[in-house]
Design a protein around this motif. Structure first.
Motif, PDB file in Angstrom:
ATOM      1  N   ALA A 285      -1.542  -1.031  -4.241  1.00 15.69           N
ATOM      2  CA  ALA A 285      -2.746  -0.207  -4.161  1.00 15.69           C
ATOM      3  C   ALA A 285      -2.406   1.127  -3.515  1.00 15.69           C
ATOM      4  O   ALA A 285      -1.402   1.255  -2.808  1.00 15.69           O
ATOM      5  CB  ALA A 285      -3.832  -0.924  -3.354  1.00 15.69           C
ATOM      6  N   VAL A 286      -3.243   2.112  -3.759  1.00 11.88           N
ATOM      7  CA  VAL A 286      -3.035   3.455  -3.212  1.00 11.88           C
ATOM      8  C   VAL A 286      -4.098   3.753  -2.168  1.00 11.88           C
ATOM      9  O   VAL A 286      -5.298   3.693  -2.455  1.00 11.88           O
ATOM     10  CB  VAL A 286      -3.080   4.525  -4.322  1.00 11.88           C
ATOM     11  CG1 VAL A 286      -2.900   5.921  -3.717  1.00 11.88           C
ATOM     12  CG2 VAL A 286      -2.017   4.251  -5.373  1.00 11.88           C
ATOM     13  N   VAL A 287      -3.657   4.033  -0.949  1.00 13.00           N
ATOM     14  CA  VAL A 287      -4.526   4.564   0.102  1.00 13.00           C
ATOM     15  C   VAL A 287      -3.816   5.805   0.637  1.00 13.00           C
ATOM     16  O   VAL A 287      -2.816   5.708   1.342  1.00 13.00           O
ATOM     17  CB  VAL A 287      -4.772   3.556   1.235  1.00 13.00           C
ATOM     18  CG1 VAL A 287      -5.676   4.181   2.301  1.00 13.00           C
ATOM     19  CG2 VAL A 287      -5.405   2.278   0.697  1.00 13.00           C
ATOM     20  N   ARG A 288      -4.309   6.945   0.290  1.00 14.35           N
ATOM     21  CA  ARG A 288      -3.618   8.189   0.612  1.00 14.35           C
ATOM     22  C   ARG A 288      -3.629   8.472   2.114  1.00 14.35           C
ATOM     23  O   ARG A 288      -4.426   7.896   2.856  1.00 14.35           O
ATOM     24  CB  ARG A 288      -4.269   9.359  -0.138  1.00 14.35           C
ATOM     25  CG  ARG A 288      -4.113   9.255  -1.645  1.00 14.35           C
ATOM     26  CD  ARG A 288      -4.707  10.452  -2.365  1.00 14.35           C
ATOM     27  NE  ARG A 288      -4.502  10.332  -3.802  1.00 14.35           N
ATOM     28  CZ  ARG A 288      -3.405  10.722  -4.444  1.00 14.35           C
ATOM     29  NH1 ARG A 288      -2.416  11.287  -3.769  1.00 14.35           N
ATOM     30  NH2 ARG A 288      -3.286  10.564  -5.752  1.00 14.35           N
ATOM     31  N   ASN A 289      -2.731   9.345   2.542  1.00 15.00           N
ATOM     32  CA  ASN A 289      -2.859   9.908   3.879  1.00 15.00           C
ATOM     33  C   ASN A 289      -4.157  10.700   3.922  1.00 15.00           C
ATOM     34  O   ASN A 289      -4.613  11.233   2.903  1.00 15.00           O
ATOM     35  CB  ASN A 289      -1.678  10.824   4.197  1.00 15.00           C
ATOM     36  CG  ASN A 289      -0.386  10.056   4.339  1.00 15.00           C
ATOM     37  OD1 ASN A 289      -0.343   9.013   4.975  1.00 15.00           O
ATOM     38  ND2 ASN A 289       0.689  10.560   3.746  1.00 15.00           N
ATOM     39  N   GLY A 290      -4.742  10.792   5.088  1.00 14.45           N
ATOM     40  CA  GLY A 290      -6.038  11.447   5.175  1.00 14.45           C
ATOM     41  C   GLY A 290      -6.064  12.589   6.168  1.00 14.45           C
ATOM     42  O   GLY A 290      -5.110  12.834   6.902  1.00 14.45           O
TER      43      GLY A 290
ATOM     44  N   VAL B 278       0.850  -1.183   0.000  1.00 13.74           N
ATOM     45  CA  VAL B 278       0.000   0.000   0.000  1.00 13.74           C
ATOM     46  C   VAL B 278       0.892   1.241   0.000  1.00 13.74           C
ATOM     47  O   VAL B 278       1.763   1.380   0.869  1.00 13.74           O
ATOM     48  CB  VAL B 278      -0.934   0.018   1.226  1.00 13.74           C
ATOM     49  CG1 VAL B 278      -1.741   1.317   1.268  1.00 13.74           C
ATOM     50  CG2 VAL B 278      -1.871  -1.181   1.191  1.00 13.74           C
ATOM     51  N   THR B 279       0.689   2.117  -0.965  1.00 14.78           N
ATOM     52  CA  THR B 279       1.422   3.378  -1.010  1.00 14.78           C
ATOM     53  C   THR B 279       0.441   4.526  -0.790  1.00 14.78           C
ATOM     54  O   THR B 279      -0.777   4.342  -0.864  1.00 14.78           O
ATOM     55  CB  THR B 279       2.136   3.580  -2.360  1.00 14.78           C
ATOM     56  OG1 THR B 279       1.165   3.899  -3.366  1.00 14.78           O
ATOM     57  CG2 THR B 279       2.907   2.345  -2.773  1.00 14.78           C
ATOM     58  N   THR B 280       0.984   5.704  -0.548  1.00 13.28           N
ATOM     59  CA  THR B 280       0.124   6.869  -0.322  1.00 13.28           C
ATOM     60  C   THR B 280      -0.003   7.753  -1.556  1.00 13.28           C
ATOM     61  O   THR B 280      -0.725   8.741  -1.517  1.00 13.28           O
ATOM     62  CB  THR B 280       0.666   7.715   0.849  1.00 13.28           C
ATOM     63  OG1 THR B 280       2.001   8.134   0.549  1.00 13.28           O
ATOM     64  CG2 THR B 280       0.665   6.910   2.141  1.00 13.28           C
TER      65      THR B 280
END
Length: 336
Positions: free
Chosen positions: A118-123, A99-101
């Motif tokens: 997959a991309v899960v951004r910082n929130g 998982v990258t941001t």
């Protein structure tokens, strides 16, 4: 030591048998700890890359120090850096999911043969502090804020030098750098040396960051001109985009594109002191700071809110596992 402690706790019978082990980088030892625990429990391994590692090892100098060319210590550190780089890259390739941001770093990893990225951004859950409207300066100083980590990666000496240059050109500016990190004292010394109109202050509680942003005409988001940072989006940027305050963005790559595409502020190349001074002098000459576009906050709500990102992570876990973790629960997104 923290990574070793995690492994020792994780192999105890009382820890149970996890279906998934998630290793978050940085720190780098957590990848090895995660891999070991995943092997022990025969669990799926997810490697979270919160920054562009291992590519940041060389520019950040995390394992290196200056020394003479023939210095044995330098040779050993170079060797350690190469070993760490190869180890992290191999574990990325062996993970069930990486998982990258950012989308940019995800593409870099895919080009290296990492098969499932997959991309899960910082929130952020930051709320707006003002309406999206130009801010008149009315013969007062330009108010500039940076709030966050004050380390080598941020390159905030550029802001100090730019503020000094603005003052030399006859304009009034008030810069506040608020945070914690190893560069606080060096920045204080640089400020004194240049006579820059900058206040370097200790960090404040998160509840007071809103007050800082409400005071500011613009907020600095800054990274150094290290190549891997072109694949990085600092989480601070999402906060600023959500706030409604225009960004002074010393950024490149994907982060700079986000600012420009969504009207979140003005982009200056990292390390460009004159460019940043020109930006601030231009606003002072015009007597007004332009408004950030509402598109910036809308983009964060759609792509980088905590709720959206939590749901995305839940989807990824369901794709990875053969069966839901808690079968029969109607609210699938709330299981994790």
């Amino acid at each position: 030591m923290a990574a070793v402690s995690s492994v020792l706790r994780g192999v105890r019978p009382s820890a149970g048998r996890p279906a998934v082990v998630i290793a978050t980088v940085p720190g780098i030892p957590s990848v090895l700890a995660g891999w070991a625990l995943a092997r022990w429990h025969r669990a799926h391994l997810i490697v979270e890359m919160r920054d562009a590692w291992p590519d940041l090892i060389e520019p950040s100098g995390i394992l290196l120090r200056r020394g003479r060319a023939g210095d044995l210590r330098r040779v050993l550190r170079d060797l350690a850096a190469r070993v760490v780089r190869r180890t992290v890259t191999r574990l990325q390739a062996r993970a069930d999911l990486v998982v990258t941001t950012t989308a940019a770093f995800a593409e870099v990893l895919r080009s290296r043969g990492v098969r499932n990225v997959a991309v899960v951004r910082n929130g952020t859950a930051f709320e707006p502090v003002r309406e999206h409207a130009p801010v008149p300066l009315a013969d007062r100083p330009l108010r500039v804020v940076y709030a966050g980590t004050v380390g080598r990666s941020q390159g905030l000496d550029v802001a100090v030098r730019a503020a000094a240059l603005v003052q030399e050109r006859g304009y009034a500016i008030d810069v506040r750098i608020v945070g914690h990190g190893n560069e606080l004292e060096p920045l204080r010394r640089l400020t004194a040396e240049l006579g820059a109109p900058v206040r370097v202050e200790p960090s404040v509680p998160s509840t007071e960051v809103r007050e800082l942003y409400a005071w500011a005409d613009t907020v600095i988001v800054s990274l150094r001109d290290w190549a891997p940072f072109e694949w990085t989006v600092p989480s601070k940027l999402y906060e600023v985009m959500a706030s409604g305050v225009v960004a002074s963005a010393c950024l490149a790559g994907e982060a700079a594109s986000l600012v420009s595409a969504n009207g979140a502020g003005a982009v200056v190349p990292p390390g460009d002191v004159e460019g940043l001074a020109d930006l601030w002098c231009g606003w002072l000459s015009d007597g007004v700071v332009p408004a950030a576009s509402p598109d910036a906050a809308a983009w964060v709500a759609e792509h980088a809110s905590d709720e959206v990102l939590g749901h995305r992570y839940a989807e990824l876990l369901d794709e990875l596992l053969p069966h839901p973790l808690l079968p029969g629960r109607a609210d699938r997104g709330a299981r994790y």
